[in-house]
Each structure stands twice: as structure tokens, then as C-alpha cells.
Design a protein around this motif. Structure first.
Motif, PDB file in Angstrom:
ATOM      1  N   LEU A  18       9.531  -0.810 -18.037  1.00 15.01           N
ATOM      2  CA  LEU A  18       8.848  -0.104 -16.964  1.00 15.01           C
ATOM      3  C   LEU A  18       7.462  -0.691 -16.733  1.00 15.01           C
ATOM      4  CD1 LEU A  18       8.999   2.116 -14.910  1.00 15.01           C
ATOM      5  CD2 LEU A  18       8.131   3.715 -16.618  1.00 15.01           C
ATOM      6  N   ALA A  21       7.912  -3.951 -14.901  1.00 14.76           N
ATOM      7  CA  ALA A  21       8.364  -3.761 -13.521  1.00 14.76           C
ATOM      8  C   ALA A  21       7.243  -3.273 -12.631  1.00 14.76           C
ATOM      9  CB  ALA A  21       9.532  -2.769 -13.490  1.00 14.76           C
ATOM     10  N   VAL A  22       6.491  -2.308 -13.116  1.00 14.94           N
ATOM     11  CA  VAL A  22       5.402  -1.784 -12.299  1.00 14.94           C
ATOM     12  C   VAL A  22       4.366  -2.870 -12.040  1.00 14.94           C
ATOM     13  CG1 VAL A  22       3.506  -0.140 -12.229  1.00 14.94           C
ATOM     14  CG2 VAL A  22       5.764   0.598 -13.002  1.00 14.94           C
ATOM     15  N   VAL A  25       5.651  -4.866  -9.266  1.00 13.40           N
ATOM     16  CA  VAL A  25       5.487  -4.153  -7.990  1.00 13.40           C
ATOM     17  C   VAL A  25       4.076  -4.339  -7.456  1.00 13.40           C
ATOM     18  CG1 VAL A  25       5.388  -1.864  -6.946  1.00 13.40           C
ATOM     19  CG2 VAL A  25       7.301  -2.479  -8.434  1.00 13.40           C
ATOM     20  N   PRO A 258      14.810   5.228 -13.423  1.00 12.61           N
ATOM     21  CA  PRO A 258      14.227   3.930 -13.801  1.00 12.61           C
ATOM     22  C   PRO A 258      13.608   3.935 -15.184  1.00 12.61           C
ATOM     23  CG  PRO A 258      13.588   4.552 -11.571  1.00 12.61           C
ATOM     24  CD  PRO A 258      14.243   5.754 -12.173  1.00 12.61           C
ATOM     25  N   PRO A 268      11.705  -1.543 -11.152  1.00 10.09           N
ATOM     26  CA  PRO A 268      11.470  -0.322 -10.367  1.00 10.09           C
ATOM     27  C   PRO A 268      10.616  -0.605  -9.127  1.00 10.09           C
ATOM     28  CG  PRO A 268      10.935   0.001 -12.693  1.00 10.09           C
ATOM     29  CD  PRO A 268      11.092  -1.474 -12.492  1.00 10.09           C
ATOM     30  N   ALA A 270       7.486   1.004  -7.112  1.00 13.39           N
ATOM     31  CA  ALA A 270       6.391   1.923  -7.406  1.00 13.39           C
ATOM     32  C   ALA A 270       6.399   3.106  -6.444  1.00 13.39           C
ATOM     33  CB  ALA A 270       5.057   1.189  -7.313  1.00 13.39           C
ATOM     34  N   ALA A 276       7.490   5.225 -11.048  1.00 17.16           N
ATOM     35  CA  ALA A 276       8.529   4.504 -10.324  1.00 17.16           C
ATOM     36  C   ALA A 276       9.371   5.463  -9.494  1.00 17.16           C
ATOM     37  CB  ALA A 276       9.421   3.750 -11.305  1.00 17.16           C
ATOM     38  N   GLN A 277       9.899   4.963  -8.398  1.00 15.29           N
ATOM     39  CA  GLN A 277      10.764   5.771  -7.553  1.00 15.29           C
ATOM     40  C   GLN A 277      12.174   5.833  -8.114  1.00 15.29           C
ATOM     41  OE1 GLN A 277      10.736   5.690  -3.303  1.00 15.29           O
ATOM     42  NE2 GLN A 277       9.024   4.245  -3.232  1.00 15.29           N
ATOM     43  N   ALA A 281      15.458   0.134  -6.439  1.00 14.56           N
ATOM     44  CA  ALA A 281      14.973  -0.924  -7.333  1.00 14.56           C
ATOM     45  C   ALA A 281      14.613  -2.121  -6.459  1.00 14.56           C
ATOM     46  CB  ALA A 281      16.033  -1.292  -8.361  1.00 14.56           C
ATOM     47  N   ASP A 357       6.879   7.569   0.181  1.00 12.94           N
ATOM     48  CA  ASP A 357       7.839   6.714  -0.521  1.00 12.94           C
ATOM     49  C   ASP A 357       9.113   6.475   0.270  1.00 12.94           C
ATOM     50  OD1 ASP A 357       6.130   6.520  -2.691  1.00 12.94           O
ATOM     51  OD2 ASP A 357       7.039   8.207  -3.754  1.00 12.94           O
TER      52      ASP A 357
END
Length: 580
Positions: A18, A21-22, A25, A258, A268, A270, A276-277, A281, A357
Motif C-alpha cells: 500500500l 502504491a500510494v 499514485v 486494496p 491502488p 488514491a 486508497a479507493q 486500481a 473520487d
């Protein structure tokens, strides 16, 4: 996940995956499918045009209509006064007749008395009573009786004569009042005729302005068609980019959490509020990442793209026409996500996400504090949505009015515990798919699109497939669906005699039937929202009329209460489109 790759394991550790991934993003621009820029017109092709010609058209039509409405009120008042004067004359004539009958009856009684006296040998007088002799008391009583009879007879005759004279005077006064009322009515009728001639004289001017507005609207509609086509092309290009990158869209269940991990190679997306949403993805790439949505969402949006340009009609669920709820329900149902088929039901079970979002495939619910929930569509990005739009009369790509967003829901996250959808308050009309729903007793304005009544540009109307008849596009689509259902019951489609009525047509009808026709510019026929039917529907009590009563509401059509039997203006043939 990537195509041609075995399904990866969940991220090696939630914290590492995570966090990485963030970070991606924050450093990579997310490439999502872009919708073409739709018109700013509310409802796509049916909104008010920014047009000097339309402004002139509205102003000129309003001037003529205001004159006619004022004169119509005066004519109606004169007509009522004339009817009252005629009723007074009839009453006065009846009173004279009654008085003359009463006088005749009294005269008959006196004649009978005279005949009896003659038959009995002369009239009784005080002298004959005294000469007849007899008891003095009897003679006195007889004399008193004779005096009373003479007095009563005189009173009766005098009263009858006076009553007849009064009745005759009343009739003369009533006749004079009738003559005055008739004269006033004739004068106003002449003035109304002059106004009708004036209205007819400006129809050429109005038609010229209408032609200019129609050209502008046709251009706007072509632009809307281009937007629809470009949006569908952009969506297909996004799918092609996913395929070229080897991305096989994962099922919705694989993207719901996520934090617990995503399919291999995906990161993910953001959320605006941090973290994360859920339900989405991305595939990290340079210079832009690719948005990866669930397979169900991609299938639903792709199916929705195939409906662009199809007519909007309440109560229908494709393939030829749609309403906003049935479109959402159908495309997601085909993709494996069962949803209710109406906007309120969809609102009730949609799991909300932050409007900031919003992603393609999310459901956007629109409304106002007064009308409550009024529309639902499928988001394409933060600014646009695809919807079966009641105002546009078709499935279109339209802008999202951010100040009207009540909720953004994500079907791939599964349903939430049902909550009631907000409804109208303060007597506001309910709104369905962006269109107000009028109850049977509603007698307010049904204006739409910003056009004057009877001066709707031809490009804003749709043919119903019968002769030259046309209606507002959603009403036309609803008509076709209703006529098809009627044909299943009776072996032939609905019979129609009248539909959209132009301003010039209303002027002509008003000149022919001023006592029955609406003032030009006020008829619901002039909004393309009313029809007159035949083939049996034009009579109360027929099987055809009974079918309409039982089934028309399913398609948004109703018989207005003022036209019902016993309400003074019985018109079984007249039906109006109210939406649903």
C-alpha cells in the motif's frame, strides 16, 4: 492483472504494497478514458439556446398571447353575462306567462259566476235580498256576504292585473339587458377577431425566427451526436490501451479491499480523503498510469456506450428506448451485478463514494432540495455522465451539474443497507430522469426547452411514425411503446387525429372555435405533450378506452381529470404525456 500471466499472489505485505502504491499514485498521472466535451446546454439538445432569434421569437409570441389572453378573459366574461341575461329573459317570460295564466283563471271564475247569475234569473243585489223577505238576521247576513264577495272579486282581479303588469315590466327590463349584453358580446367578438387577425399576421414573422432557431438547434444536435460518437471512441481507445498493456480486468471482488492486497502488478488509486479507493486500481506506467476497473464495470460501461442516441421513454427497458433507471440496471445486470430498475431503488442500495473520487462506471444521482432525487446516470469522468435523459429525450453524454449531485455510488462495491431516497418537499413536482412528472390534476405550465408554446423547433420534436404527427422526443418514444402494447391487445396500433399543434394551427383553430379552443400559445398540444385519439378511444366505456385507462400510465400517459366524464369538458379522446 497482466494478460498471459498466472494470477499473482496478494501483495507480499499490506504495509509495503500500500505504501508503494500510494507513492506511485502521487508521482504518476492516472490515464482514464476521457469523454468528449458535451454542450453546456442542460439536457443536451433540449436546453435554452443562447439565441437572439429565440429571444425575439419569445418576445413577439408573448405580446400576441398576452393580448389574446386578456381579450379571451373579457370575451369569456361577456359570454357569461350574455348567458345570464338570456336566463333572466327566460325567467321573466315564464313569470309573465304565469301571471297571464293566473289572470285567465280569475277571469274564468268571474265568467262562471256571471253565467250562474244569468241562469238563475238575474244578479243578486241588496235590493233583491230585501224584497225576498225572510228573517231580518238572514237578510243582514246576506247583505254582508254580498259586500265581501264584491270586494274579494275586485281585489283578485286587481291583483292579477298588477302581477301581470309587473311581469311584463320585468320582461321588458330583461330584454333590454339582453340586448345590451348581446351588443357588448358582439363588440368584443369583433375585437377578438381583430386580434386573431393580428396573431395570424405575425405567424410569418414567427416562422422566420423559428427557422433560424431550428437551424441553431440542428447544429447543436449534430454536435451532441459528435460528442456521443467521440465519447464512445475514447472508451474503446481506453480498452485498447488496457489490452495492449496486457491487462486483463479483474473481477470486482478482487478490487474491493486494496489494503488486503491487489492482483499482481496493480497499485491502488488514491482517495481524495487519504488512503486508497475501493473498487479500482491502476497499472503504474510512465508518463501515465492506466486506470484499471473491474471487469463488470468495463462491461457495463461498454454496453451503455452502445445505447447512445437511443430514445428516452419512461417505463421502457430497451433495446429501442430506455429510461434512466432501466438503462443502469440493464447494463450492470448483463455484466453480473443485479441492481434495481428505478432511480429511487438504485439510490437506496448504492454504496457511496466521495464525489471527488468519482470514476467511470460510478452512478451519479442528481436532485435538488425541493424536488428530491431526480436523475441517475453513469459517470464517465468528474464532469460528464451518460444517461437516458428525460429532457434530451435520448441517451446522451451530458455534463454533471456539481451543485445537484446528491450521491455518487459504486456498483462494484456491492449493495449497502437500503436507505430511502429523498423525495419532493413543499409541493414540488417529482422529477424522474431529469423530467418533472405531472399528476393528472396538474394545470400549471408544462413549458420545456425555453421555447414558446406552439413554436417548438422541428428539430426538437420527434416523429411518432404516423403520418406527420410529432411529439417531444421522450413523449414520442413513450407513444411508440404504448402503441405497440395496444396493438398486441387489439391487433392494430393506436389511432391518432392530433398531436403537436403549431402556433399558427392554434390561431386557426381559435378562430374557428373560440368558445372551445385554448388561447393560442396555451394548449398542451403546443408543447408536443398531448394527443387526440380515435379508433374507439374517443368514447367513454369502450374496450379501447378501458385499455388506455388501465395501461397508459405505464408509459407516462394520462387522461387529465378535467376531461373525465362528469367534469364539464368531457374529452375521452384527449390524453397527455406526464412522464413517470
Amino acid at each position: 492483472m497482466r494478460a498471459r500471466s498466472p494470477r499473482g499472489t496478494r501483495s507480499r505485505s499490506a504495509a509495503l504494497g500500500l505504501a508503494t502504491a500510494v507513492a506511485v499514485v502521487l508521482t504518476v498521472v492516472l490515464a482514464a478514458p476521457a469523454a468528449a466535451a458535451p454542450s453546456d446546454q442542460p439536457g443536451g439538445t433540449s436546453g435554452v439556446l443562447d439565441s437572439e432569434a429565440l429571444d425575439r421569437l419569445q418576445q413577439r409570441a408573448a405580446e400576441v398571447q398576452a393580448d389574446l389572453q386578456q381579450r379571451q378573459a373579457e370575451v369569456a366574461a361577456a359570454r357569461d353575462a350574455l348567458a345570464a341575461a338570456r336566463a333572466d329573459v327566460e325567467t321573466a317570460r315564464a313569470a309573465v306567462a304565469d301571471a297571464e295564466a293566473a289572470l285567465a283563471r280569475d277571469q274564468d271564475v268571474l265568467a262562471d259566476y256571471a253565467a250562474a247569475v244569468y241562469r238563475d234569473g238575474g244578479a243578486l243585489t241588496p235590493l233583491t235580498v230585501l224584497l225576498a223577505g225572510g228573517d231580518p238576521g238572514d237578510a243582514a247576513a246576506a247583505l254582508a256576504y254580498l259586500e265581501a264577495v264584491d270586494a274579494h272579486t275586485a281585489d283578485v282581479v286587481d291583483g292579477a292585473v298588477q302581477q301581470r303588469a309587473a311581469a311584463v315590466a320585468g320582461q321588458e327590463a330583461a330584454d333590454a339587458a339582453l340586448a345590451e349584453a348581446q351588443g357588448r358580446a358582439d363588440r368584443l367578438a369583433g375585437e377578438a377577431a381583430d386580434l386573431e387577425a393580428a396573431a395570424a399576421a405575425v405567424t410569418g414573422e414567427l416562422d422566420a425566427a423559428l427557422g433560424e432557431v431550428d437551424r441553431q438547434l440542428a447544429q447543436l444536435q449534430r454536435a451532441q451526436g459528435d460528442v456521443n460518437a467521440q465519447t464512445a471512441a475514447n472508451w474503446r481507445a481506453h480498452l485498447d490501451r488496457l489490452a495492449a498493456a496486457g491487462v486483463q480486468a479483474p473481477p470486482a471482488s478482487a478490487l474491493r479491499d486494496p489494503a488486503a492486497g491487489l492482483p499482481a502488478g496493480l497499485a491502488p488509486v488514491a482517495a481524495a480523503g487519504g488512503g486508497a479507493q475501493a473498487g479500482a486500481a491502476q497499472l503504474p506506467r510512465q508518463p501515465t498510469s492506466l486506470l484499471v476497473l473491474p471487469a463488470e464495470t468495463l462491461a457495463a460501461v461498454s454496453a451503455a456506450m452502445d445505447t447512445l442516441g437511443r430514445p428516452y421513454a419512461p417505463g421502457t427497458a430497451g433495446p429501442d428506448s430506455w429510461d434512466c433507471g432501466s438503462l443502469v440496471s440493464s447494463v450492470y445486470g448483463a455484466a453480473g451485478i443485479d441492481l434495481p430498475a428505478d432511480q429511487a431503488g438504485l439510490f437506496a442500495v448504492s454504496t457511496p463514494v466521495d464525489p471527488a473520487d468519482v470514476l467511470p462506471g460510478d452512478l451519479v444521482f442528481l436532485g435538488t432540495p425541493e424536488s428530491g432525487l431526480g436523475h441517475v446516470g453513469i459517470a464517465l469522468d468528474r464532469e460528464t455522465m451518460l444517461a437516458a435523459d428525460g429532457r434530451a429525450g435520448a441517451v446522451v453524454v451530458r455534463r454533471v451539474p456539481t451543485d445537484e449531485v446528491l450521491l455518487v455510488g459504486r456498483p462494484s462495491l456491492g449493495p449497502r443497507p437500503a436507505v430511502p431516497a429523498p423525495g419532493p418537499t413543499g409541493g414540488a413536482l417529482r422529477v424522474e430522469c431529469g423530467n418533472p412528472v405531472h399528476p393528472p390534476s396538474f394545470d400549471g405550465a408544462r413549458s420545456w426547452g425555453g421555447y414558446p408554446n406552439g413554436l417548438i423547433p422541428p428539430s426538437a420534436l420527434c416523429p411518432i411514425g404516423v403520418a406527420g404527427h410529432a411529439l417531444r422526443c421522450d413523449a414520442a418514444a413513450a407513444w411508440r411503446a404504448m402503441s405497440a402494447a395496444y396493438a398486441e391487445a387489439f391487433g392494430q396500433p393506436l389511432c391518432i387525429t392530433d398531436s403537436y399543434r403549431t402556433y399558427a394551427g392554434q390561431v386557426r383553430l381559435y378562430g374557428e372555435k373560440p368558445a372551445l379552443a385554448a388561447v393560442p400559445g396555451t394548449s398542451n398540444h403546443g408543447w408536443g405533450l398531448a394527443v387526440d385519439l380515435c379508433g374507439g378511444v374517443e368514447a367513454f366505456g369502450t374496450p379501447q378506452y378501458a385499455w388506455m385507462v388501465a395501461n397508459a400510465g405505464r408509459f407516462g400517459w394520462l387522461h387529465p381529470t378535467w376531461a373525465d366524464a362528469g367534469n364539464g369538458r368531457e374529452e375521452p379522446w384527449h390524453w397527455e404525456y406526464a412522464g413517470r
